[in-house]
Every structure is written in structure tokens, then in C-alpha cells.
Design an enzyme around this catalytic site. Structure first.
Site, PDB file in Angstrom:
ATOM      1  CB  SER A   1       0.258  19.903   9.080  1.00 44.59           C
ATOM      2  OG  SER A   1       1.479  20.352   8.525  1.00 44.59           O
TER       3      SER A   1
ATOM      4  NE  ARG B   1      -3.637  18.489   3.491  1.00 43.33           N
ATOM      5  CZ  ARG B   1      -2.744  18.961   2.253  1.00 43.33           C
ATOM      6  NH1 ARG B   1      -3.685  18.920   1.194  1.00 43.33           N
ATOM      7  NH2 ARG B   1      -1.645  19.588   2.219  1.00 43.33           N
TER       8      ARG B   1
ATOM      9  CD  GLU C   1      -3.562  18.163   7.347  1.00 42.67           C
ATOM     10  OE1 GLU C   1      -3.354  19.480   6.939  1.00 42.67           O
ATOM     11  OE2 GLU C   1      -3.029  17.467   6.708  1.00 42.67           O
TER      12      GLU C   1
HETATM   13  C1  LIG Z   1       5.704  12.854   9.258  1.00 44.89           C
HETATM   14  C2  LIG Z   1       4.180  12.975   8.647  1.00 44.89           C
HETATM   15  C3  LIG Z   1       4.329  13.941   7.413  1.00 44.89           C
HETATM   16  C4  LIG Z   1       3.232  14.120   6.614  1.00 44.89           C
HETATM   17  N1  LIG Z   1       3.266  15.136   5.768  1.00 44.89           N
HETATM   18  C5  LIG Z   1       1.913  15.236   5.008  1.00 44.89           C
HETATM   19  C6  LIG Z   1       2.094  15.975   3.664  1.00 44.89           C
HETATM   20  O1  LIG Z   1       3.031  16.553   3.313  1.00 44.89           O
HETATM   21  N2  LIG Z   1       0.899  16.312   3.293  1.00 44.89           N
HETATM   22  C7  LIG Z   1      -0.509  15.694   3.834  1.00 44.89           C
HETATM   23  O2  LIG Z   1      -1.417  15.998   3.092  1.00 44.89           O
HETATM   24  N3  LIG Z   1      -0.481  14.781   4.896  1.00 44.89           N
HETATM   25  C8  LIG Z   1       0.884  14.821   5.572  1.00 44.89           C
HETATM   26  N4  LIG Z   1       0.947  14.120   6.573  1.00 44.89           N
HETATM   27  C9  LIG Z   1      -0.495  13.313   7.219  1.00 44.89           C
HETATM   28  C10 LIG Z   1      -0.839  12.140   6.511  1.00 44.89           C
HETATM   29  O3  LIG Z   1       0.295  11.467   6.032  1.00 44.89           O
HETATM   30  C11 LIG Z   1      -1.973  12.147   5.261  1.00 44.89           C
HETATM   31  O4  LIG Z   1      -3.160  12.559   5.894  1.00 44.89           O
HETATM   32  C12 LIG Z   1      -2.462  10.759   4.810  1.00 44.89           C
HETATM   33  O5  LIG Z   1      -3.140  11.046   3.774  1.00 44.89           O
HETATM   34  C13 LIG Z   1      -2.985   9.772   5.669  1.00 44.89           C
HETATM   35  O6  LIG Z   1      -3.144   8.728   5.313  1.00 44.89           O
HETATM   36  P1  LIG Z   1      -3.281   7.210   6.235  1.00 44.89           P
HETATM   37  O7  LIG Z   1      -3.126   6.164   5.179  1.00 44.89           O
HETATM   38  O8  LIG Z   1      -2.335   7.235   7.122  1.00 44.89           O
HETATM   39  O9  LIG Z   1      -4.761   7.306   6.836  1.00 44.89           O
HETATM   40  P2  LIG Z   1      -5.169   7.312   8.191  1.00 44.89           P
HETATM   41  O10 LIG Z   1      -4.451   8.472   9.012  1.00 44.89           O
HETATM   42  O11 LIG Z   1      -4.991   6.082   8.496  1.00 44.89           O
HETATM   43  O12 LIG Z   1      -6.671   7.621   8.035  1.00 44.89           O
HETATM   44  C14 LIG Z   1      -7.152   9.129   7.739  1.00 44.89           C
HETATM   45  C15 LIG Z   1      -8.547   9.007   7.473  1.00 44.89           C
HETATM   46  O13 LIG Z   1      -8.748   8.393   6.231  1.00 44.89           O
HETATM   47  C16 LIG Z   1      -9.793   7.249   6.484  1.00 44.89           C
HETATM   48  N5  LIG Z   1      -9.636   6.184   5.571  1.00 44.89           N
HETATM   49  C17 LIG Z   1      -8.380   5.462   5.538  1.00 44.89           C
HETATM   50  N6  LIG Z   1      -8.446   4.553   4.668  1.00 44.89           N
HETATM   51  C18 LIG Z   1      -9.670   4.607   4.161  1.00 44.89           C
HETATM   52  C19 LIG Z   1     -10.451   3.641   3.385  1.00 44.89           C
HETATM   53  N7  LIG Z   1      -9.938   2.767   2.646  1.00 44.89           N
HETATM   54  N8  LIG Z   1     -11.712   4.108   3.135  1.00 44.89           N
HETATM   55  C20 LIG Z   1     -12.330   5.133   3.764  1.00 44.89           C
HETATM   56  N9  LIG Z   1     -11.823   5.840   4.704  1.00 44.89           N
HETATM   57  C21 LIG Z   1     -10.415   5.639   4.949  1.00 44.89           C
HETATM   58  C22 LIG Z   1      -9.619   7.082   7.861  1.00 44.89           C
HETATM   59  O14 LIG Z   1     -10.864   6.547   8.505  1.00 44.89           O
HETATM   60  C23 LIG Z   1      -9.374   8.514   8.372  1.00 44.89           C
HETATM   61  O15 LIG Z   1     -10.671   9.025   8.685  1.00 44.89           O
HETATM   62  C24 LIG Z   1       1.927  13.554   7.256  1.00 44.89           C
HETATM   63  C25 LIG Z   1       2.006  12.812   8.431  1.00 44.89           C
HETATM   64  C26 LIG Z   1       3.105  12.526   8.942  1.00 44.89           C
HETATM   65  C27 LIG Z   1       3.068  11.764  10.351  1.00 44.89           C
END
Ligand SMILES: Cc1cc2nc3c(=O)[nH]c(=O)nc-3n(C[C@H](O)[C@H](O)[C@H](O)COP(=O)(O)OP(=O)(O)OC[C@H]3O[C@@H](n4cnc5c(N)ncnc54)[C@H](O)[C@@H]3O)c2cc1C
Length: 300
Positions: free
Chosen positions: A220, A172, A291
């Protein structure tokens, strides 16, 4: 009239500039007060111009993906939240390029449709490519860093391509957590596979994920502090399944998830986080690290 507002409208179009936009609408927790501005940006050229401009005037900004790992403050965010919606996906042999705004699920499906293997495990993770790379999201002993071999990024106004070790992928973790940068797009190196087998593996992953809670959450909440330490299991053993503050509750289905049972606030969620951290530390001596990413001013 506000100069910043004029600038955003000039660059992105009035229909793409939202004022005092509730972040609860843009995060999977369904929590968060108003962002001063939230702008939708569809193309990379505009994204680059916008970020350069905001950096020049020293205006705070935050890049939001799907908001699936973000806990936004009840007080909102006094800056510009940028949502890049560019979603181009292209193939060149076993390499797949995707814009940072593309959904990870769309990339997974694209890989399957082109008989490319290596991303099946990512089925069902709510993420954009940018958010997935930033977090180095993962599941079932795999993570995006295994296949994300090159990333185009805007760093201090300059477009660069980072490769291999420069990306500093870890559990992560990516370089983007240590050094500011806007991810523009990523290249995934996959392998040749069989479409039917890929589809079967994706279905198997989907079945496993069906057991996860369905209420709004950010997945998580805590990182695994060490191998073999499963936070959800420890929290359950401490009898904290269902522990609740307001509408924020430890999901009995998966005790490393905090779910929003209706009208949870950031404050409620934080109280649950602190309680779990205290209880787990007292019992195991391990301080859990979150996380999830915090957005805006977080008050205890
Ligand atoms: C139901 C559910 C299940 C999940 N299961 C998992 C799993 O199995 N494994 C796991 O690892 N995670 C899981 N997650 C968490 C989440 O899906 C991940 O962390 C995912 O990578 C977040 O992506 P996002 O596009 O939503 O980023 P965001 O949550 O919108 O942003 C996360 C971070 O990334 C940064 N960011 C986003 N885009 C950019 C960009 N273009 N440039 C620079 N920085 C950027 C943001 O500023 C922020 O700091 C889960 C979440 C939910 C709700």
C-alpha cells in the site's frame, strides 16, 4: 584509494562491499539508481562497529530491510546502504527473540513450529524484523506492536533495550520514525497455541493475500487517513484503476498499490502518487500521506 571504501572492506570483507550498486536490485518496487556503497553485514558486532564508525565520520547511511516499503531515487543514494543479514531466532518460553535481519516470515513459521500463537496474521508480509518493527507493519486489524514487547537498538553509539510505551507504536508508526536508531533485534511475546490451528489460520491469511497484485510494488502506497476511509476503494471510485505514467500503474486489483509494469522509474511512480493525492484531495478534501519510505534525493 577511497578511505571509506578501505574502511568498509576492512570491516565487512571485500565480498560484502558493493560499489555503485543499483538499488533496483534490492527493493521490491525494482526501482532505484546506484548506492555509492551497499554493504552486507552478517553479525551484530560488525553492524554496531560499522554504524559507530560511520556516525563518527558523519557519513550518511541507510538501513535497508527487504526494501519492501522503500521507493529509491533514480539518482541513487550518495552514502552507505547497510543490509543486516543476521537472522538468529530463539525461543524462551512464550518469548521469541529474532535478529533484525531475520525475515518476518521465518519468525511466523518458527512460532508455528513451536506452537506459539499471535503472529498468524503476519503471514505473507514481506519484511525483515527490523523493517517490520520500524513500520509497525500490520494486517487484518493486527500489527507487530501488539507482540513486539522489547527491541534492542543502537542509539548514538549506545546499545539500549526499549520496552512497551518507549516504542511508541501506532498505526504504521514507531519511535524509530521520530528518533534515529538501528534496530538490532526484537522480542515477541506470544501465547501457547495449537500447531494445527495456527497452520490453518496462516493458510486462511495466505488465501486472502493471494488476491493482492503480484507485479513488483511496495504494498500500500498511502496510509489510511482515518477509520473507514479505504484509499483503494476511493481511488477506484474516482475511476483511477489502471491510471499509468510510463510503467508505473495503479493496480486494478488493489488501487492502493502502484505496480511496476516493467521499467518504471521513481519519477514515474512519483507522478502517479501526486496525481492520486490531487484527485483524492479534490474529491474528499483529504490529503493522502504516503506510507512508503523515500531513499535518496527525490525530485518532483
Ligand atoms: C506485496 C507487498 C505486500 C505488503 N503488505 C503489507 C501489509 O499487509 N502490511 C504492511 O504493514 N505492510 C505491507 N507491505 C509493506 C512492507 O512489507 C512493510 O512495510 C515492511 O514492514 C517493510 O519491511 P522491510 O524489511 O522490507 O523494510 P524496508 O522497506 O527495507 O525499510 C522500511 C523502513 O525500515 C527501516 N529499517 C529497516 N530495518 C531497520 C533496522 N534494522 N533498524 C532501523 N531501521 C530499519 C528502513 O530504514 C526504512 O526506513 C507490503 C509490501 C509488499 C511489497
Amino acid at each position: 584509494m577511497d578511505i571509506l571504501k578501505n574502511y568498509l572492506i576492512h570491516l565487512c570483507g571485500a565480498e560484502n562491499v558493493k560499489i555503485d550498486e543499483p538499488l533496483a536490485k534490492w527493493t521490491t518496487f525494482r526501482v532505484g539508481g546506484p548506492a555509492r556503497y551497499l554493504v552486507l553485514v552478517a553479525d551484530k558486532t560488525t553492524l554496531v562497529r560499522l554504524v559507530r564508525g560511520l556516525e563518527y565520520i558523519e557519513c550518511p547511511y541507510f538501513i535497508l530491510g527487504l526494501g519492501a516499503n522503500v521507493l529509491a531515487s533514480d539518482l541513487g543514494y550518495d552514502g552507505v546502504v547497510i543490509k543486516f543479514t543476521g537472522h538468529k531466532i530463539e525461543q524462551n518460553d512464550v518469548f521469541v527473540y529474532a535478529d533484525a535481519g531475520a525475515k518476518l516470515g521465518a519468525v511466523v513459521n518458527y512460532a508455528r513450529d513451536h506452537a506459539l500463537t499471535g503472529l498468524e496474521w503476519a503471514t505473507g508480509i514481506p519484511a525483515t524484523v527490523g523493517g517490520g518493527v520500524y513500520m509497525n507493519c500490520g494486517a487484518f486489524d493486527h500489527c507487530l506492536g501488539e507482540v513486539a514487547v522489547m527491541v534492542d537498538v543502537l542509539v548514538h553509539g549506545e546499545i539500549k533495550t526499549l520496552t512497551g510505551k518507549q516504542l511508541a507504536f501506532g498505526y504504521r508508526h514507531s519511535i524509530f520514525m521520530d528518533e534515529a536508531g538501528v534496530i538490532l533485534g526484537a522480542y515477541f511475546r506470544l501465547g501457547r497455541g495449537d500447531k494445527t490451528e495456527i497452520q490453518q489460520q496462516m493458510q486462511a491469511v495466505m488465501q486472502k493475500r493471494a488476491r493482492h497484485p503480484h507485479e513488483p510494488s511496495a504494498g500500500s502506497v498511502f496510509k489510511r487517513p482515518k477509520d473507514g476511509f479505504y484509499v483503494g476503494k476511493v481511488v477506484e471510485e474516482l475511476g483511477l484503476a489502471g491510471y499509468r505514467v510510463g510503467d508505473a500503474m495503479v493496480s486494478p486489483q488493489h488501487c492502493n498499490f502502484i505496480v511496476n509494469m516493467g521499467h518504471a522509474t521513481c519519477h514515474d511512480i512519483l507522478q502517479v502518487i501526486y496525481h492520486l493525492q490531487d484527485a483524492v484531495e479534490k474529491h474528499t478534501g483529504v490529503l493522502l500521506e504516503t506510507e512508503i519510505i523515500f531513499l535518496g534525493r527525490i525530485e518532483n
